[in-house]
Enzyme design. Structure first.
Site, PDB file in Angstrom:
ATOM      1  CD  GLU A 108      -3.388   1.370   0.462  1.00 41.24           C
ATOM      2  OE1 GLU A 108      -2.372   1.863  -0.042  1.00 41.24           O
ATOM      3  OE2 GLU A 108      -4.430   0.927   0.374  1.00 41.24           O
ATOM      4  NE  ARG A 117      -4.586  -1.094   9.338  1.00 39.70           N
ATOM      5  CZ  ARG A 117      -4.700  -0.658   8.117  1.00 39.70           C
ATOM      6  NH1 ARG A 117      -4.588   0.750   7.562  1.00 39.70           N
ATOM      7  NH2 ARG A 117      -5.062  -1.235   7.526  1.00 39.70           N
ATOM      8  CG  ASN A 134      -5.911   2.670   5.358  1.00 39.93           C
ATOM      9  OD1 ASN A 134      -5.462   2.603   5.392  1.00 39.93           O
ATOM     10  ND2 ASN A 134      -7.442   2.707   4.260  1.00 39.93           N
ATOM     11  CG  ASN A 150      -8.241   4.121   1.071  1.00 41.31           C
ATOM     12  OD1 ASN A 150      -7.580   3.776   0.599  1.00 41.31           O
ATOM     13  ND2 ASN A 150      -8.747   3.018   2.031  1.00 41.31           N
ATOM     14  CG  ASP A 159      -7.476   0.417  -1.380  1.00 39.45           C
ATOM     15  OD1 ASP A 159      -7.319   1.387  -0.924  1.00 39.45           O
ATOM     16  OD2 ASP A 159      -7.685  -0.485  -1.394  1.00 39.45           O
TER      17      ASP A 159
END
Ligand SMILES: *[C@@H]1O[C@H](CO)[C@@H](O)[C@H](O)[C@H]1NC(C)=O
Length: 327
Positions: free
Chosen positions: A36, A124, A126, A178, A231
């Site tokens: 990612e 958390r 992102n 995202n 995403d």
């Protein structure tokens, strides 16, 4: 040996790609579980990315094709560049951490500079990016419990030099914060809450450092031909968006003004997590993928899942990302 073979395969595929008129997709790294947060540092010709759950921050050196990593204690994403080319910012669980690392040699040190979302201890960081003036726009996601995302535990924050102690809440609640991108004029911010299955647009005021006027610029519900959820996201020089479809096996190009789907690029991995323009001419679209949700059988069928891919020959290019200036 494996490393050597991959380098060779990469070179061959790149050569083919440049001879053809079609986009070429090349695997450029070994797979990890959940790649990612790709970000291109044009000062070093390095693509940074992470393997979220193993706490690893990776660097892919475009010139040497060498991959290096450092390991942190927690879940890590995203990576943000700063004005100092040997200092990165990363999200580590709910901490924003300054990481002194040049991408090649040993990790020098880490330092927590801010902590968010005390009210959601299991959440958390992102995706996140710096804006043109170096302020950081970064969101969080709640924990997955038995494979189900805890709803409404995500928050989208703005972090500046002045508010490190208490970053301001810009959008809340969100489910899975995202992809974000600004248009070239820096008067619009595009944003994705993955679970909405939409790409949202906001008016962005660079001087006031504020967003307003939420609207939907692209909605997957009108595209039954596409699978998965949006995403990570990048933008090209013509202000078209490139969106990774997690579960959809592709990257799509979307015109956020007309809402039109312009192009679909198939990626040889089902779960496509993010995209970033890079390469010396900013005309390579780097694509991260995941294998974390695949069954053992599916992993065998798609051995490249979890790798970073390079898509070339797209006939457009990106605009550079901005460096954070908050510490
Ligand atoms: C988050 O997901 C839940 C469950 O699907 C949904 O009910 C809720 O509306 C979502 N929240 C937002 C902010 O979209």
């Amino acid at each position: 040996m494996l490393k050597f073979l991959c380098v060779l395969v990469g070179i061959i595929a790149f050569t083919n790609g440049s001879n053809s008129d079609l986009p070429a997709v090349t695997q450029i790294t070994e797979p990890v579980d959940l790649a990612e947060g790709p970000i291109w540092d044009g000062r070093k010709n390095i693509l940074f990315y992470v393997d979220i759950l193993t706490g690893r921050v990776f660097s892919y050196n475009y010139n040497t094709r060498e991959v290096n990593h450092v390991t942190l204690n927690g879940e890590v994403t995203p990576v943000i560049l700063t004005l100092d080319e040997n200092l990165l910012l990363v999200g580590l669980n709910r901490d924003l951490v300054a990481l002194e690392w040049d991408g090649t040699n040993e990790l020098v040190q880490t330092k927590v500079i801010s902590t968010v979302s005390q009210q959601f201890p299991g959440s958390r960081f992102n995706d996140g990016k710096a804006d043109k003036k170096g302020r950081l726009w970064i969101g969080t996601v709640g924990p997955w419990v038995n494979g189900v995302l805890s709803p409404d535990e995500g928050v989208f924050y703005k972090v500046t030099k002045e508010n490190l102690e208490n970053p301001s809440v810009e959008i809340a609640p969100v489910n899975n914060s995202n992809g974000l991108a600004w248009n070239a004029a820096n008067d619009q911010l595009f944003y994705i809450d993955t679970n909405s299955n939409q790409v949202a647009g906001y008016d962005f005021d660079l001087e006031k450092c504020s967003i307003s006027n939420h609207r939907v610029v692209f909605d997957l519900k009108y595209h039954p031909e596409l699978a998965g959820s949006p995403d990570g996201m990048a933008i090209d020089e013509n202000d078209n968006l490139w969106v990774a479809l997690y579960g959809g096996g592709c990257v799509i190009q979307v015109n956020p003004t007309s809402g039109e789907l312009l192009q679909t690029i198939a990626i040889p991995a089902r779960d496509v997590s993010s995209v970033m323009w890079g390469g010396p001419n900013l005309d390579i679209l780097f694509v991260t993928t995941s294998r974390i949700s695949l069954s053992e059988e599916e992993k065998l069928k798609s051995p490249a899942a979890g790798s970073v891919f390079a898509v070339t020959n797209l006939k457009t290019k990106g605009i550079p990302v901005f460096n954070a200036d908050i510490i």
